[in-house]
Design an enzyme around this catalytic site. Structure first.
Site, PDB file in Angstrom:
ATOM      1  N   ASP A 200       9.245   2.766   0.254  1.00 52.82           N
ATOM      2  CA  ASP A 200       7.943   3.445   0.825  1.00 52.82           C
ATOM      3  C   ASP A 200       8.153   2.927   2.428  1.00 52.82           C
ATOM      4  OD1 ASP A 200       5.830   4.197   2.367  1.00 52.82           O
ATOM      5  OD2 ASP A 200       4.426   3.454   0.662  1.00 52.82           O
TER       6      ASP A 200
ATOM      7  N   LYS B 225       3.935   9.036   9.084  1.00 52.42           N
ATOM      8  CA  LYS B 225       3.637   8.355  10.440  1.00 52.42           C
ATOM      9  C   LYS B 225       4.532   8.773  11.406  1.00 52.42           C
ATOM     10  CE  LYS B 225       0.646   4.814   8.451  1.00 52.42           C
ATOM     11  NZ  LYS B 225       0.640   4.134   7.037  1.00 52.42           N
TER      12      LYS B 225
ATOM     13  N   TYR C 288       0.884  -1.120  -0.086  1.00 52.87           N
ATOM     14  CA  TYR C 288       0.097   0.042  -0.197  1.00 52.87           C
ATOM     15  C   TYR C 288       0.788   1.375  -0.064  1.00 52.87           C
ATOM     16  CZ  TYR C 288      -3.461   3.491   1.438  1.00 52.87           C
ATOM     17  OH  TYR C 288      -4.265   4.687   1.719  1.00 52.87           O
TER      18      TYR C 288
END
Ligand SMILES: *Cc1c(COP(=O)(O)O)cnc(C)c1O
Length: 429
Positions: free
Chosen positions: A239, A267, A144
């Site tokens: 990522d 995050k 994702y």
């Protein structure tokens, strides 16, 4: 436990917010039932609107590696807010967090701040395309990278070389430039490259995926990708929105010793405020506006409150490097404890873990990629497990495809309580 007020609040929310939530995973759709509305949180615990106290294994989906309302982060935001919340001008804070990030993460010279992980990956891919002058990208099924169009592509039937959109609204035109490859399968990646020779700008990957459960990369897989990228002039984009500043100060690049060309963050880097970032060596980053031709911008990018939170968070991690070892140990303890009680109760399971990323899968087979993760999810046991955990005060992500986000605020007492509940719940699985 009683969820009366949460259910009432959810009913009101659904009238004015699609599905009652501002991000779909929050809606409990996969596990059924109404989501829990949270009132406040501190350390390892969240308190819902009905007064229930829950041990939190979501931690805002990863950012809160030191637990909720961590004092240095909260204080930094409060102090900063008193002097104004946004200027739309450069501030010294931005340079400070950039200097610290460049110090902590190997192999990057410059970093640019954005407002989310989605923006980070989207911008990284644009930069990779601009820099290489090529259009296609490789993504790995089950990884994702946020919700921008190019990434909402999943393996359909025979979609080995051409992706097909899996969300309405993503055009075929966009989908055809996203090539799908299989995680942990170097031969498959080679085939995709061979079939699209000279056309691939970059491959983007979660080097330790956390969005199909946690999947450890097989020995040599990431290095193999690095070599393939070198020999075909393809940029390797890591990522690290989930793994960055979590698996080590320098993320997977440091932990596994593999160098990426562009790295994306989110995050943890925002300490719980909306922050994303992407970084690379000088020659690539200087391809960005205003120095270079690739455009990328943001009214609130580098926002002072967000930077204050992020800088406080990174400073904590930088000055206390023992945190990473401590949190890995706690996760290992949880792993071994859960393993034991699941075995005792004869529940078929696989627990995957890398550092402080861990996921529990209810199937016998190893979970090594998207297919095997989906197979174990289809056992249907997760739903019951989730609700059993919640009923007993343990808050894990409401989906069989999510990693548990461990925070350093968890005590061994919390972990013991969690293992005890896993034992109790798994008796009826
Ligand atoms: C969460 C996540 C994103 C998206 O970040 P947002 O801030 O939700 O846009 C991208 N990549 C990975 C690996 C993530 O875990």
């Amino acid at each position: 436990m009683i969820y009366k007020r949460s259910s009432e609040l959810f009913a009101s929310a659904r009238k004015v917010i699609p599905g009652g939530v501002n991000s779909p995973v929050r809606a409990f759709k996969a596990v059924s039932g109404d989501p829990v509305f949270i009132k406040k949180a501190e350390g390892a615990y969240i308190y819902d609107e009905d007064g229930n106290k829950l041990i939190d294994y979501i931690n805002s989906w990863g950012p809160l590696i030191l637990g909720h309302a961590h004092k240095p982060v909260v204080d930094a935001v409060i102090e900063r807010a008193k002097d104004g919340t946004s200027f739309g001008t450069p501030t010294e804070l931005e340079t400070k967090i950039a200097e610290l990030a460049v110090k902590m993460v190997p192999n990057i010279d410059k970093i640019r701040m954005v407002n989310s992980g989605t923006e980070a990956t989207m911008s990284a891919v644009r930069l990779a395309r601009g820099y290489t002058g090529k259009e296609k990208i490789i993504k790995f099924s089950g990884c994702y990278h946020g919700h921008s169009d190019s990434f909402l592509i999943q393996a359909g039937s025979g979609a080995m070389t051409f992706g097909s959109p899996n969300s309405p609204g993503v055009t075929q035109g966009t989908a055809k430039d996203t090539l799908l490859a299989k995680f942990n399968d170097l031969d498959n990646v080679k085939q995709v490259i061979e079939a699209n020779k000279g056309e691939i700008a970059c491959m983007i990957i979660e080097p330790v995926p956390g969005n199909m459960g946690c999947i450890p990369p097989k020995n040599g897989f990431l290095n193999g990708l690095r070599e393939l990228c070198n020999s075909h002039d393809i940029l390797l984009v890591f990522d690290e929105v989930m793994s960055g500043f979590r698996l080590a100060q320098g993320g997977v690049q440091e932990r596994m010793g593999v160098k990426a060309d562009i790295v994306c963050f989110g995050k943890v880097i925002g300490g719980g405020l909306p922050v994303g970032a992407f970084a690379a060596r000088d020659e690539i980053m200087d391809y960005l506006a205003p120095v270079g031709p690739v455009y990328q911008a943001g009214t609130l990018s580098g926002n002072p409150l967000a930077m204050a939170a992020g800088l406080a968070m990174l400073t904590e991690l930088y000055e206390n490097p023992g945190i990473f070892e401590s949190i890995d140990k706690k996760t290992k303890y949880l792993h071994e404890g859960m393993e034991k009680v699941l075995k005792e109760n004869n529940v078929p399971h696989t627990i995957n873990r890398v550092g402080s990323m861990i996921s529990v899968h209810f199937g016998d087979e190893p979970v090594v990629d998207f297919e095997s993760s989906a197979t174990s999810a289809s056992s249907g046991k997760f739903n019951k497990f989730f609700h059993g955990m919640l009923e007993n005060g343990i808050y894990i992500a409401p989906s069989a495809f999510e990693t548990w986000f461990i925070s350093e605020a968890l005590s061994y007492e919390d972990l013991d309580k969690t293992i005890e509940v896993v034992g109790k719940v798994s008796k009826d699985l």
